[in-house]
Design a protein around this motif. Sequence first.
Motif, mmCIF file in Angstrom:
data_model
loop_
_atom_site.group_PDB
_atom_site.id
_atom_site.type_symbol
_atom_site.label_atom_id
_atom_site.label_comp_id
_atom_site.label_asym_id
_atom_site.label_seq_id
_atom_site.Cartn_x
_atom_site.Cartn_y
_atom_site.Cartn_z
ATOM 1 N N THR A 266 -53.523 44.998 -11.626
ATOM 2 C CA THR A 266 -53.155 45.661 -10.364
ATOM 3 C C THR A 266 -51.631 45.626 -10.183
ATOM 4 N N ILE A 267 -51.047 44.432 -10.402
ATOM 5 C CA ILE A 267 -49.582 44.316 -10.272
ATOM 6 C C ILE A 267 -48.909 45.269 -11.251
ATOM 7 N N MET A 268 -49.439 45.308 -12.468
ATOM 8 C CA MET A 268 -48.853 46.158 -13.495
ATOM 9 C C MET A 268 -48.896 47.634 -13.090
ATOM 10 N N ASP A 269 -50.043 48.082 -12.565
ATOM 11 C CA ASP A 269 -50.193 49.488 -12.177
ATOM 12 C C ASP A 269 -49.218 49.870 -11.071
ATOM 13 N N VAL A 270 -49.113 49.010 -10.036
ATOM 14 C CA VAL A 270 -48.221 49.324 -8.919
ATOM 15 C C VAL A 270 -46.769 49.361 -9.406
ATOM 16 N N SER A 271 -46.375 48.388 -10.226
ATOM 17 C CA SER A 271 -44.993 48.360 -10.744
ATOM 18 C C SER A 271 -44.716 49.614 -11.560
ATOM 19 N N LEU A 272 -45.720 50.021 -12.314
ATOM 20 C CA LEU A 272 -45.539 51.181 -13.185
ATOM 21 C C LEU A 272 -45.293 52.453 -12.379
ATOM 22 N N VAL A 273 -46.092 52.638 -11.322
ATOM 23 C CA VAL A 273 -45.936 53.844 -10.498
ATOM 24 C C VAL A 273 -44.538 53.856 -9.858
ATOM 25 N N THR A 274 -44.087 52.675 -9.385
ATOM 26 C CA THR A 274 -42.754 52.599 -8.782
ATOM 27 C C THR A 274 -41.683 52.946 -9.804
ATOM 28 N N LEU A 275 -41.820 52.355 -10.967
ATOM 29 C CA LEU A 275 -40.830 52.573 -12.030
ATOM 30 C C LEU A 275 -40.799 54.032 -12.457
ATOM 31 N N ASN A 276 -41.969 54.658 -12.535
ATOM 32 C CA ASN A 276 -42.029 56.056 -12.945
ATOM 33 C C ASN A 276 -41.426 56.970 -11.876
ATOM 34 N N GLY A 277 -41.572 56.569 -10.582
ATOM 35 C CA GLY A 277 -40.916 57.326 -9.512
ATOM 36 C C GLY A 277 -39.417 57.352 -9.764
ATOM 37 N N LEU A 278 -38.871 56.192 -10.132
ATOM 38 C CA LEU A 278 -37.434 56.102 -10.426
ATOM 39 C C LEU A 278 -37.068 57.023 -11.584
ATOM 40 N N LEU A 279 -37.950 57.073 -12.585
ATOM 41 C CA LEU A 279 -37.688 57.909 -13.764
ATOM 42 C C LEU A 279 -37.621 59.385 -13.378
ATOM 43 N N ILE A 280 -38.641 59.813 -12.608
ATOM 44 C CA ILE A 280 -38.715 61.242 -12.265
ATOM 45 C C ILE A 280 -37.502 61.634 -11.416
ATOM 46 N N VAL A 281 -37.290 60.849 -10.333
ATOM 47 C CA VAL A 281 -36.162 61.184 -9.436
ATOM 48 C C VAL A 281 -34.840 61.080 -10.187
ATOM 49 N N GLY A 282 -34.704 60.010 -10.994
ATOM 50 C CA GLY A 282 -33.449 59.787 -11.717
ATOM 51 C C GLY A 282 -33.125 60.928 -12.664
ATOM 52 N N VAL A 283 -34.076 61.235 -13.577
ATOM 53 C CA VAL A 283 -33.774 62.228 -14.619
ATOM 54 C C VAL A 283 -33.714 63.641 -14.028
ATOM 55 N N VAL A 284 -34.745 64.013 -13.241
ATOM 56 C CA VAL A 284 -34.761 65.385 -12.713
ATOM 57 C C VAL A 284 -33.616 65.577 -11.709
ATOM 58 N N GLY A 285 -33.389 64.552 -10.852
ATOM 59 C CA GLY A 285 -32.292 64.637 -9.877
ATOM 60 C C GLY A 285 -30.955 64.810 -10.577
ATOM 61 N N TRP A 286 -30.757 64.003 -11.627
ATOM 62 C CA TRP A 286 -29.497 64.081 -12.386
ATOM 63 C C TRP A 286 -29.349 65.465 -13.021
ATOM 64 N N ALA A 287 -30.456 65.975 -13.566
ATOM 65 C CA ALA A 287 -30.413 67.299 -14.208
ATOM 66 C C ALA A 287 -30.070 68.375 -13.174
ATOM 67 N N ILE A 288 -30.677 68.251 -11.952
ATOM 68 C CA ILE A 288 -30.385 69.241 -10.900
ATOM 69 C C ILE A 288 -28.905 69.150 -10.518
ATOM 70 N N ALA A 289 -28.383 67.907 -10.430
ATOM 71 C CA ALA A 289 -26.963 67.741 -10.083
ATOM 72 C C ALA A 289 -26.089 68.410 -11.134
ATOM 73 N N LEU A 290 -26.470 68.216 -12.417
ATOM 74 C CA LEU A 290 -25.686 68.840 -13.495
ATOM 75 C C LEU A 290 -25.765 70.357 -13.398
ATOM 76 N N TRP A 291 -26.952 70.873 -13.037
ATOM 77 C CA TRP A 291 -27.168 72.330 -12.923
ATOM 78 C C TRP A 291 -26.288 72.866 -11.777
ATOM 79 N N ALA A 292 -26.256 72.065 -10.640
ATOM 80 C CA ALA A 292 -25.467 72.488 -9.488
ATOM 81 C C ALA A 292 -23.980 72.574 -9.858
ATOM 82 N N GLN A 293 -23.561 71.658 -10.781
ATOM 83 C CA GLN A 293 -22.142 71.706 -11.199
ATOM 84 C C GLN A 293 -21.928 72.790 -12.241
ATOM 85 N N GLY A 294 -23.009 73.437 -12.648
ATOM 86 C CA GLY A 294 -22.894 74.502 -13.642
ATOM 87 C C GLY A 294 -22.827 73.979 -15.061
#
Length: 620
Positions: A266-294
């Motif tokens: 249970t601890i592992m599953d919850v930690s994993l979902v949190t960590l994956n949230g960071l991955l999605i927001v981090g990578v996609v957010g960063w990519a969007i920021a790069l796109w915004a800068q052209g």
Amino acid sequence: MFRFFENLVNPYADYAHEDTPPRRVVPFILQYTQGFRTVFVLATVFSIVSAAIEIGLIWAMGWVVDILTGDPGQVWQDHGTALIALAVFILLLRPVLQALDVALMNQTMMPNIGTLIRFRAHAHVLRQSVGWFENDFAGRIANRIMQTPPAVGEVTFQVFDAITFSLAYVLGALIMLGDADPQLIIPLGIWIVLYGLLIRWTVRRVSPASKASSDARSQITGRVVDAYTNIHAIKMFAHHDQEMSHAREAIEHARKTFQREMRLYTIMDVSLVTLNGLLIVGVVGWAIALWAQGSASAGVVAAAAALVLRLNGMTGWIMWATTSLFRELGIVQEGMETIAQPIALVDAPGAAPLALKAGKIEIQSLSHHYGRDSGGLDGITLNIAAGEKVGLVGRSGAGKSTLVKLLLRFYDAEQGRILIDGQDIAKVTQDSLRHQIGMVQQDSALLHRSVRDNLLLGRPGASDDALMQAAMQAQAHEFIMELEDPEGRRGYDAHVGERGVKLSGGQRQRITLARAMLKNAPILLLDEATSALDSEVEAAIQDTLYGMMQGKTVIAIAHRLSTIAQMDRILVMDQGRIVEDGSHDALLARGGLYAQFWARQSGGFLDPDTDTDRETEAGQ
Ligand SMILES: Nc1ncnc2c1ncn2[C@@H]1O[C@H](COP(=O)(O)OP(=O)(O)OP(=O)(O)O)[C@@H](O)[C@H]1O
């Protein structure tokens, strides 16, 4: 096609028998799976190729998004061929590569690795000495023979299916993102480190937790099997309620340990979902920021999003694969405690077969205390001439059976040696020694096979005529002809039940007697060979038995002295030593222990309770 992959490796191929298998788990697995080396290399290559294809597809989707942002009229004209090539690849080539990968995994590796290990582990365990089996539980040995092979299969499957694939996939993702924009590596890199730490945390806790669960389950099995096998005692003492509370204790313990294990998941599953949230927001957010800068195209954002979403889906699976890899390694390690133990009792290097000429037995200063300070045998020196018939008597625990078992080299004597026709039995091959000795034991358990198979142990390949003649001599033919098992097999084809429980003690003993008659070996050891027979049957067999002894060297243990009074010589054992030696008449005249036994015999039996003090001394 299936057959091709299934037959790539022969699990029963010849191999060098190993007396001392590797003690560590990885060398152990590698040694057993030597025949699979080429398959492992191919599986690694296919795993890497599959991961590269997955990454390539995501990259291709990014490329498709990029070309779609251009002029719709031009897309087909400029990129038609490439799009068709991509479709052909996805429709044809990818399934073929996938099929090869899956076939190697599912058809070649999975069924054959388990089979190979089970077969060889059983062969290894069967080579262990009688003493080795006496120090363990048959149930536990069998359990380990059953659970280790699938665990090794699971380990290799996880290594090639999940671990190699995911490592290649993560590496490919880093390369692809780095290629789109090196800055995108940063969030993915941070995530990989955190994810690695989470895996380490989980593995460290899951391995002991699942070992505890598995031990708790074994404990239940132990108690349940113990109850079922001793059902007579439980019924007889009306012990049902106590049995249930004994079982409940183990079941509750298993529930508690399982709960603790599940908390980790249970601890592992919850930690994993949190960590994956960071991955999605981090990578996609960063990519969007790069796109915004052209500095990044829409295709890069789309590919980055597809990549992390796919990773998000995979992480649970990788985590599960990694923990199950370590859990299964734990099971293999536990199994190795049984199936990778060195063979302690082996043929001496260059051992020759026993060359039996006459059957003379010399026992020189033989002591065997089963690793303790006392008990067993204590400095026996004895010569038995070829063809001599010797009766062995003594109280229970005097060491009679130990002497007989040492003659068969079931154990290596702690001190002293035994020579047969001048050859040290520790220096000849075990098989040749046992081929020359016929034995009927007091506890005549039979194999859970047909009567015929049990008899054929005495002489494999014996004709039915020979078989029946031996059974007739042992007064067994008549009752065998009347046997019928629940599957409707009759007579010599009827199965006798586990350890021969479906037969009476006397019937079992008659089958073992027939088996020894069939074997017709030049040395004969009879350990209470007629103890389970009623006097009528015994009297009928006695003549045959005397006939069978002709020309053989015989050692016969008996509590019923009348059965050995006719022997050339009688040895009386007490507390591991030979205390009297002579003919029946001489020993009676001597007025010693034998004379006492003879005098006290009631109804022909030596009463084991006649002399309680001495019996206790004898290590009873
Ligand atoms: N496998 C074993 N491990 C440890 N000790 C053993 C083992 N087998 C026998 N012993 C011990 O060795 C001693 C001699 O036993 P053994 O079976 O040789 O006696 P025995 O004279 O044949 O007795 P019985 O007439 O009851 O068959 C006993 O003290 C017994 O406890």
